[in-house]
Design an enzyme around this catalytic site. Structure first.
Site, PDB file in Angstrom:
ATOM      1  N   HIS B  38       0.824  -1.207   0.000  1.00 43.77           N
ATOM      2  CA  HIS B  38       0.000   0.000   0.000  1.00 43.77           C
ATOM      3  C   HIS B  38       0.858   1.257   0.000  1.00 43.77           C
ATOM      4  CE1 HIS B  38      -3.631  -2.321   0.480  1.00 43.77           C
ATOM      5  NE2 HIS B  38      -4.334  -1.198   0.388  1.00 43.77           N
ATOM      6  N   LYS B 103     -10.222  -7.781   7.490  1.00 46.10           N
ATOM      7  CA  LYS B 103     -10.942  -8.071   8.727  1.00 46.10           C
ATOM      8  C   LYS B 103     -10.830  -6.879   9.657  1.00 46.10           C
ATOM      9  CE  LYS B 103      -7.122 -10.375  11.180  1.00 46.10           C
ATOM     10  NZ  LYS B 103      -6.789  -9.845  12.498  1.00 46.10           N
TER      11      LYS B 103
HETATM   12  S1  SF4 Z   1      -6.050 -15.693  13.671  1.00 42.43           S
HETATM   13 FE1  SF4 Z   1      -4.466 -14.738  14.912  1.00 42.43          FE
HETATM   14  S2  SF4 Z   1      -2.621 -14.892  13.719  1.00 42.43           S
HETATM   15 FE2  SF4 Z   1      -4.308 -15.252  12.349  1.00 42.43          FE
HETATM   16  S3  SF4 Z   1      -4.811 -13.243  11.438  1.00 42.43           S
HETATM   17 FE3  SF4 Z   1      -6.074 -13.505  13.265  1.00 42.43          FE
HETATM   18  S4  SF4 Z   1      -4.935 -12.544  14.921  1.00 42.43           S
HETATM   19 FE4  SF4 Z   1      -3.493 -12.893  13.231  1.00 42.43          FE
END
Ligand code: SF4
Lengths: 279, 190
Positions: B38, B103
């Site tokens: 980015h 996310k």
């Molecule tokens: S599950 Fe844990 S290691 Fe995997 S993206 Fe999410 S916070 Fe990061």
């Protein structure tokens, strides 16, 4: 003196990392299944079932549980009757990391601020060694993702903050973290010690068993109270809303100074990858 | 809950039909990019330099995949936390970016830029990286190879499961999901 070779240490580190990255701790898998059954939110149920399926795919198809295969944190308890032969302990650990990460994501940069250049082999590991009685060497390896690590916090609470101060700090931490640390999360709290010891023990607590209970019943009650409060926030799996925000909270407590009450909170995602080996 | 199938690239109509909370299966091409890519893309836009891919109508997936094992197309490849890209996102949206997969919640500036540019932000389940990898048909590095896992990859998705997190009206599941759940179980969302 009992001799332990650096080669044995290197192999133990590789073994721990490979186990941790592809095979979820059965306690966590079990807790996730229970959560899936009791969840009241349909979307949360769906997320949990995806995560459970993910563990199965990881184990069966040799795909890491999470793409963030983490930074390696190694807790070593070295019996004072142990003599390490054929090289240096830390080199052996880093050699193990280097080998194990050939097939995993390399996420470490050498300079944090200016260059941020990838070291290309996921070294160096963060190593915490302690000398303990006995003639065994115990290694606990955490492969720690940073989505959750970035949500960890420490606060130098004062004694007057009391129990409420700890509760408020923990609930606020979960709320601020929201969806970022991939809930449902595992939380380790350490109250007491000094600045760095609190952080260290909080981190240790996320690698503890989900069945861990503090010895002192007042801390057991505190653990329960904070767990209820965080799960009542409704953040839910992946932060889409639901009952399951916190899988487990483990609280440690340590002697501290008359003027202080440090409180460190280590946040880990459901993909808590850790393994242990005794040499 | 029914599931919508969306073929990429996104179109004005397909975006308009998506609402926060919808379950969606995405198929087609996306480009990966996280922190370091980015930064470079934003600089390239500023310098008027060529971009790694045509931003117009594109969808970016915030991910740094793990290496593939044997003949698998890609290793574990779940979303990374999106807020770290917030500083660059309004610029990319202004230059034609239409979709993002990541996310976690976004800043208010990003939400208004999503509304303004009629774009959409999808969330994939963090930590479901092995399952998500099974829905990536092919992967190849197209730019910034020196960045390793952070290089820009072209992924071809096949029914890749996501949920609409922020729709083109600015509705945000990270705001509404929690309170909707608490209300549904008779608790007062604070
Ligand atoms: S599950 Fe844990 S290691 Fe995997 S993206 Fe999410 S916070 Fe990061």
């Amino acid at each position: 003196m009992r001799q332990v070779s650096t080669e044995a240490i290197r192999r133990a580190v590789i073994g721990c990392i490979e186990r941790a990255e592809y095979f979820i701790d059965p306690e966590i898998a079990g807790a996730m299944r229970c959560a899936e059954r009791s969840e009241r939110s349909p979307i949360a149920k769906r997320v949990l079932s995806q995560l459970i399926e993910n563990y199965e795919i990881a184990a069966c198809e040799h795909i890491a549980i999470c793409q963030d295969t983490g930074m390696c944190i190694v807790f070593a308890e070295i019996g004072q009757e142990v003599h390490i032969t054929d090289g240096y302990f830390e080199d052996a650990v880093n050699d193990g990391v280097r080998e194990a990460y050939k097939g995993l994501r390399k996420s470490i940069v050498s300079d944090p601020l200016f260059d941020r250049k990838n070291t290309q082999d996921n070294t160096p590991a963060v190593i915490h060694a302690r000398i303990v009685p006995g003639d065994k060497l115990r290694l606990t390896v955490l492969c720690k993702g940073f989505g959750s690590e970035n949500m960890s916090r420490i606060k130098m609470l004062t004694p007057s903050a009391g129990e409420q101060g700890v509760i408020d700090f923990a609930v606020e931490t979960a709320l601020l973290a929201g969806a970022n640390p991939c809930p449902p999360i595992i939380m380790g709290i350490c109250i007491g010690g000094d600045f760095e010891q609190a952080a260290l023990y909080a981190k240790k607590m996320i690698a503890q068993s989900l069945r861990y209970e503090p010895e002192d019943e007042r801390y057991r009650a505190l653990q329960e109270e904070i767990t209820l409060r965080i799960n009542a926030l409704g953040i839910g799996p992946a932060g889409f809303g639901g009952d399951t925000t916190l899988i487990k909270l483990n609280i440690a407590y340590l002697p501290t100074h008359i003027a202080g009450m440090p409180c460190a909170i280590s946040v880990c995602c459901h993909a808590s990858r850790h393994a242990e080996c005794i040499l | 809950m029914d599931t919508k199938h969306i073929q990429l690239p996104l179109t004005e109509e397909s975006i308009a039909g998506l609402r926060a909370g919808d379950n969606v299966l995405l198929s087609g091409t996306v480009y990966t990019g996280r922190d370091a890519a980015h930064k470079r893309i934003a600089k390239a836009i500023g310098d008027g330099a060529p971009l790694p891919f045509d931003l117009n109508g594109a969808t970016v997936y915030y991910v740094g995949p793990a290496p593939a094992y044997k003949d698998q197309p890609v290793g574990a490849a779940g979303p990374t936390t999106s807020y770290r890209m917030d500083a660059y996102t309004p610029l990319l949206l202004a230059h034609g970016l239409k979709g993002m997969i990541g996310k976690g919640d976004r800043s208010d500036e990003v939400i208004s830029a999503i509304k303004r540019n009629k774009a959409v932000y999808f969330a994939a389940v963090g930590g479901a990286a092995a399952l998500l990898a099974k829905h990536i048909h092919s992967s190849r590095v197209i730019c910034y190879e020196d960045l390793g896992t952070e290089a820009v990859h072209e992924f071809v998705l096949d029914e890749f499961p996501v949920i609409v997190a922020i729709d083109s009206n600015g509705e945000d599941i990270y705001k509404s999901g929690r309170s909707a759940f608490l209300e549904s179980v008779g608790k007062d969302p604070r």
